[in-house]
Design a protein around this motif. Structure first.
Motif, PDB file in Angstrom:
ATOM      1  N   PHE A 443       0.860  -1.183   0.000  1.00  0.00           N
ATOM      2  CA  PHE A 443       0.000   0.000   0.000  1.00  0.00           C
ATOM      3  C   PHE A 443       0.899   1.237   0.000  1.00  0.00           C
ATOM      4  O   PHE A 443       1.787   1.375   0.838  1.00  0.00           O
ATOM      5  CB  PHE A 443      -0.918  -0.030   1.233  1.00  0.00           C
ATOM      6  N   THR A 444       0.663   2.149  -0.965  1.00  0.00           N
ATOM      7  CA  THR A 444       1.468   3.374  -1.085  1.00  0.00           C
ATOM      8  C   THR A 444       0.589   4.599  -0.886  1.00  0.00           C
ATOM      9  O   THR A 444      -0.514   4.672  -1.435  1.00  0.00           O
ATOM     10  CB  THR A 444       2.144   3.450  -2.471  1.00  0.00           C
ATOM     11  N   ILE A 445       1.097   5.550  -0.100  1.00  0.00           N
ATOM     12  CA  ILE A 445       0.389   6.819   0.094  1.00  0.00           C
ATOM     13  C   ILE A 445       1.324   7.973  -0.252  1.00  0.00           C
ATOM     14  O   ILE A 445       2.509   7.952   0.108  1.00  0.00           O
ATOM     15  CB  ILE A 445      -0.149   6.968   1.541  1.00  0.00           C
ATOM     16  N   ILE A 446       0.804   8.950  -0.982  1.00  0.00           N
ATOM     17  CA  ILE A 446       1.567  10.140  -1.370  1.00  0.00           C
ATOM     18  C   ILE A 446       1.059  11.310  -0.529  1.00  0.00           C
ATOM     19  O   ILE A 446      -0.137  11.608  -0.514  1.00  0.00           O
ATOM     20  CB  ILE A 446       1.392  10.437  -2.872  1.00  0.00           C
ATOM     21  N   LEU A 447       1.981  11.953   0.168  1.00  0.00           N
ATOM     22  CA  LEU A 447       1.613  13.050   1.067  1.00  0.00           C
ATOM     23  C   LEU A 447       2.308  14.335   0.645  1.00  0.00           C
ATOM     24  O   LEU A 447       3.498  14.339   0.347  1.00  0.00           O
ATOM     25  CB  LEU A 447       1.993  12.704   2.510  1.00  0.00           C
ATOM     26  N   HIS A 448       1.556  15.432   0.628  1.00  0.00           N
ATOM     27  CA  HIS A 448       2.093  16.762   0.318  1.00  0.00           C
ATOM     28  C   HIS A 448       2.155  17.527   1.635  1.00  0.00           C
ATOM     29  O   HIS A 448       1.183  18.150   2.027  1.00  0.00           O
ATOM     30  CB  HIS A 448       1.183  17.519  -0.650  1.00  0.00           C
ATOM     31  N   GLU A 449       3.235  17.452   2.305  1.00  0.00           N
ATOM     32  CA  GLU A 449       3.328  18.082   3.611  1.00  0.00           C
ATOM     33  C   GLU A 449       4.788  18.317   3.965  1.00  0.00           C
ATOM     34  O   GLU A 449       5.617  17.411   3.818  1.00  0.00           O
ATOM     35  CB  GLU A 449       2.654  17.194   4.672  1.00  0.00           C
ATOM     36  N   GLU A 450       5.090  19.528   4.420  1.00  0.00           N
ATOM     37  CA  GLU A 450       6.460  19.844   4.820  1.00  0.00           C
ATOM     38  C   GLU A 450       6.696  19.625   6.307  1.00  0.00           C
ATOM     39  O   GLU A 450       7.834  19.408   6.735  1.00  0.00           O
ATOM     40  CB  GLU A 450       6.781  21.300   4.454  1.00  0.00           C
ATOM     41  N   ASP A 451       5.641  19.679   7.084  1.00  0.00           N
ATOM     42  CA  ASP A 451       5.757  19.539   8.528  1.00  0.00           C
ATOM     43  C   ASP A 451       6.075  18.084   8.883  1.00  0.00           C
ATOM     44  O   ASP A 451       5.241  17.180   8.716  1.00  0.00           O
ATOM     45  CB  ASP A 451       4.446  19.976   9.185  1.00  0.00           C
ATOM     46  N   GLN A 452       7.266  17.838   9.373  1.00  0.00           N
ATOM     47  CA  GLN A 452       7.704  16.480   9.674  1.00  0.00           C
ATOM     48  C   GLN A 452       6.875  15.822  10.772  1.00  0.00           C
ATOM     49  O   GLN A 452       6.678  14.601  10.762  1.00  0.00           O
ATOM     50  CB  GLN A 452       9.188  16.491  10.071  1.00  0.00           C
ATOM     51  N   SER A 453       6.378  16.612  11.703  1.00  0.00           N
ATOM     52  CA  SER A 453       5.560  16.034  12.770  1.00  0.00           C
ATOM     53  C   SER A 453       4.232  15.496  12.224  1.00  0.00           C
ATOM     54  O   SER A 453       3.736  14.454  12.682  1.00  0.00           O
ATOM     55  CB  SER A 453       5.296  17.064  13.868  1.00  0.00           C
ATOM     56  N   ILE A 454       3.672  16.197  11.238  1.00  0.00           N
ATOM     57  CA  ILE A 454       2.424  15.729  10.615  1.00  0.00           C
ATOM     58  C   ILE A 454       2.685  14.475   9.791  1.00  0.00           C
ATOM     59  O   ILE A 454       1.908  13.512   9.835  1.00  0.00           O
ATOM     60  CB  ILE A 454       1.794  16.843   9.760  1.00  0.00           C
ATOM     61  N   LEU A 455       3.797  14.456   9.056  1.00  0.00           N
ATOM     62  CA  LEU A 455       4.151  13.262   8.280  1.00  0.00           C
ATOM     63  C   LEU A 455       4.334  12.062   9.202  1.00  0.00           C
ATOM     64  O   LEU A 455       3.861  10.951   8.903  1.00  0.00           O
ATOM     65  CB  LEU A 455       5.429  13.524   7.478  1.00  0.00           C
ATOM     66  N   LYS A 456       5.016  12.283  10.311  1.00  0.00           N
ATOM     67  CA  LYS A 456       5.236  11.206  11.278  1.00  0.00           C
ATOM     68  C   LYS A 456       3.906  10.703  11.837  1.00  0.00           C
ATOM     69  O   LYS A 456       3.688   9.494  11.995  1.00  0.00           O
ATOM     70  CB  LYS A 456       6.132  11.705  12.414  1.00  0.00           C
ATOM     71  N   ASN A 457       3.007  11.628  12.114  1.00  0.00           N
ATOM     72  CA  ASN A 457       1.681  11.278  12.628  1.00  0.00           C
ATOM     73  C   ASN A 457       0.907  10.430  11.626  1.00  0.00           C
ATOM     74  O   ASN A 457       0.246   9.449  11.991  1.00  0.00           O
ATOM     75  CB  ASN A 457       0.908  12.563  12.954  1.00  0.00           C
ATOM     76  N   CYS A 458       0.994  10.797  10.335  1.00  0.00           N
ATOM     77  CA  CYS A 458       0.317  10.026   9.277  1.00  0.00           C
ATOM     78  C   CYS A 458       0.860   8.592   9.225  1.00  0.00           C
ATOM     79  O   CYS A 458       0.089   7.627   9.139  1.00  0.00           O
ATOM     80  CB  CYS A 458       0.514  10.701   7.927  1.00  0.00           C
ATOM     81  N   VAL A 459       2.166   8.465   9.249  1.00  0.00           N
ATOM     82  CA  VAL A 459       2.800   7.141   9.181  1.00  0.00           C
ATOM     83  C   VAL A 459       2.407   6.291  10.388  1.00  0.00           C
ATOM     84  O   VAL A 459       2.033   5.118  10.249  1.00  0.00           O
ATOM     85  CB  VAL A 459       4.336   7.278   9.085  1.00  0.00           C
ATOM     86  N   GLU A 460       2.457   6.891  11.581  1.00  0.00           N
ATOM     87  CA  GLU A 460       2.101   6.159  12.793  1.00  0.00           C
ATOM     88  C   GLU A 460       0.638   5.745  12.787  1.00  0.00           C
ATOM     89  O   GLU A 460       0.281   4.655  13.249  1.00  0.00           O
ATOM     90  CB  GLU A 460       2.408   7.010  14.028  1.00  0.00           C
ATOM     91  N   THR A 461      -0.222   6.621  12.250  1.00  0.00           N
ATOM     92  CA  THR A 461      -1.652   6.310  12.155  1.00  0.00           C
ATOM     93  C   THR A 461      -1.882   5.097  11.262  1.00  0.00           C
ATOM     94  O   THR A 461      -2.671   4.200  11.602  1.00  0.00           O
ATOM     95  CB  THR A 461      -2.432   7.524  11.598  1.00  0.00           C
ATOM     96  N   ILE A 462      -1.188   5.046  10.133  1.00  0.00           N
ATOM     97  CA  ILE A 462      -1.349   3.927   9.201  1.00  0.00           C
ATOM     98  C   ILE A 462      -0.760   2.644   9.789  1.00  0.00           C
ATOM     99  O   ILE A 462      -1.357   1.560   9.685  1.00  0.00           O
ATOM    100  CB  ILE A 462      -0.699   4.270   7.841  1.00  0.00           C
ATOM    101  N   CYS A 463       0.382   2.746  10.450  1.00  0.00           N
ATOM    102  CA  CYS A 463       0.995   1.563  11.066  1.00  0.00           C
ATOM    103  C   CYS A 463       0.130   1.010  12.201  1.00  0.00           C
ATOM    104  O   CYS A 463       0.144  -0.196  12.484  1.00  0.00           O
ATOM    105  CB  CYS A 463       2.389   1.904  11.588  1.00  0.00           C
TER     106      CYS A 463
END
Length: 488
Positions: A443-463
């Protein structure tokens, strides 16, 4: 390329990017799904690469684009329908409150200085500003400078005002002008500048520069008698759209004669007897013409260049019949050069009875059969940069489709949609992807976001729903994460 020059849709991804990931994580004959399908780039690429594909999106305008460009239609029947629509002789309108039938093409006839009437390809407009009172209020900064100039001049065009304020950015100037107009400190009026003609007048002119407002053969005000949408740019809670700038409702983006022609074309599309996929392609053609016929076209070129409802200070209004005809030519060219695929239901795709399936549905609520997908790739909306549903209302208002704003995955303070709400909805979508994806698949997700904390939150949510992160790629401004579903 999926109709990039045919119709505007926000956040389209390159075909090459889609090809790279679909080739890497799936095999020919397997089922690939995109549950935030958008304009259909990933789904179209999948079927072109020999996969079967499932498209899901909650936005009916997005589904219209993807479905039309992937399934296509009988070109001969489509061309016949286009010729029939363009052959309309008269259009019913109201002129100064009186009903009349006017010749369809004469709605865009202008007066040539030689005395002839001639069809315009487009007409350019600007704004003229004048003072609302003899004693302008005390203001500061840019607003003060503008009111002083307008008060001294009595009347001034937008271009002249810009020349006298070269040290002020165009955005700051426009913002100040809108505030002054809104507070009735200055008045503004749209006036015609010039027209480009469809063909040269017999006097030799290909362009007419206007000296006054009396330019049209059939004079304003013109109101359509056919139906057209009047949807307001606001949410159910009464708050205006986050990206609303200049107007209150979708019809205000058009001058009266443009609405009269567009409403006639729309009436004919919905009245003509054609197959479902032909009507779908006719509808897409109309949608491709809409923004290009609106006041959102800049005199310097380009249409709807920013992700908001905005009318430039100088704009052009194009002849809707010519724009519609050109959109049809682009679609014909696209369909001729692209393979068309067999569409069916979701179950048809899963059991290999169809190439592709389309469904307007909520990715956070739709449950596909367990272990039925071989690869999922999504490009969901992010932050508040492109408010997809807001911007799509310009089109869905004509379709008569209601947008389910409460179910849109987006961050929007006016709707109370915070980052916490976004993560909660993303988790629901990830759960459904995990359920439908086969074990040991990706499963691949493409994210448009510069804020590393938000990116980390997205990854943790999916995991958190059972996925394992295996790869993190950067592609220009995108962060691309690929996950693996472990064998249970």
């Amino acid at each position: 390329m999926l109709g990039r020059n045919l119709i505007r849709y926000w956040g389209k991804k390159p075909h090459e990017l889609a090809q790279q990931y679909i080739n890497r994580y799936s095999k020919p004959g397997e089922v690939v799904a995109d549950i935030f399908g958008g304009s259909g780039v990933f789904v179209k690429t999948a079927v072109e690469l020999g996969r079967r594909a499932i498209y899901i999106d909650l936005n009916p305008f997005a589904e219209l684009i993807a479905h039309s460009l992937i399934e296509g239609c009988d070109l001969q029947k489509y061309e016949q329908a286009i010729r029939l629509i363009l052959s309309r002789k008269t259009i019913p309108v109201k002129i100064n409150g009186k009903k009349a039938h006017v010749k369809a093409r004469e709605l865009f006839y202008v007066k040539c200085p030689c005395g002839r009437k001639i069809e315009a390809n487009f007409v350019a407009f600007t704004r003229i500003y004048s003072s609302s009172s003899s004693n302008p209020p005390k203001l500061k900064g840019v607003k003060y400078k503008i009111t002083q100039v307008v008060w001294k001049k009595g009347k001034i065009s937008h271009n002249e005002l810009c020349k006298l304020n070269k040290n002020i950015t165009s955005r700051s100037l426009s913002s100040a002008i809108k505030w002054l107009v809104r507070h009735n400190i200055i008045k503004e009026r749209e006036v015609p500048l010039y027209a480009k003609l469809v063909k040269a007048c017999k006097c030799g002119r290909t362009e007419i520069i206007f000296q006054n407002d009396d330019i049209w053969v059939i004079k304003e005000p013109i109101k359509p008698l056919f139906w057209y949408p009047r949807n307001e740019l606001k949410y159910k809670n009464g708050k205006p759209f986050l990206k609303k700038r200049d107007v209150l409702s979708v019809d205000e983006f058009f001058i009266g004669r443009s609405l009269a022609i567009l409403s006639a074309i729309w009436h004919d599309i919905n009245s003509i007897k054609v197959e479902k996929n032909v009507r779908r392609c006719l509808t897409l053609t109309f949608m491709a013409a809409l923004a290009r016929c609106s006041k959102m076209c800049r005199t310097s070129g380009g249409t709807w260049s920013i992700n908001s409802y905005w009318i430039p200070r100088n704009f052009i209004v194009k002849n809707p019949y010519i724009v519609f005809e050109n959109a049809a030519k682009r679609l014909i060219s696209f369909l001729k050069s692209n393979r068309q695929f067999n569409c069916g239901s979701l179950s048809d795709v899963i059991i290999n009875d169809a190439d592709v399936a389309f469904k307007v549905a909520d990715a956070t609520k739709t449950l596909l059969p367990k272990n039925s997908l071989d690869y999922v790739i999504i490009d969901p909306p992010h932050t508040d940069e492109a408010q997809f549903f807001e911007l799509s209302l310009f089109y869905t208002s004509w379709l008569g489709k209601k947008l389910r704003f409460k179910d849109e995955l987006i961050i929007n303070p006016k709707q109370g949609k915070t980052i916490e709400v976004y993560m909660r909805m993303l988790k629901e979508a990830a759960k459904r992807i995990h359920y439908a994806l086969k074990p040991s698949k990706y499963f691949t997700i493409i994210l448009h976001e510069e804020d590393q904390s938000i990116l980390k939150n997205c990854v943790e949510t999916i995991c958190s729903v059972g996925f394992k992160l295996i790869k993190n790629d950067q592609h220009h401004d995108y962060s691309i994460y690929t996950f693996w579903k472990e064998i249970s």
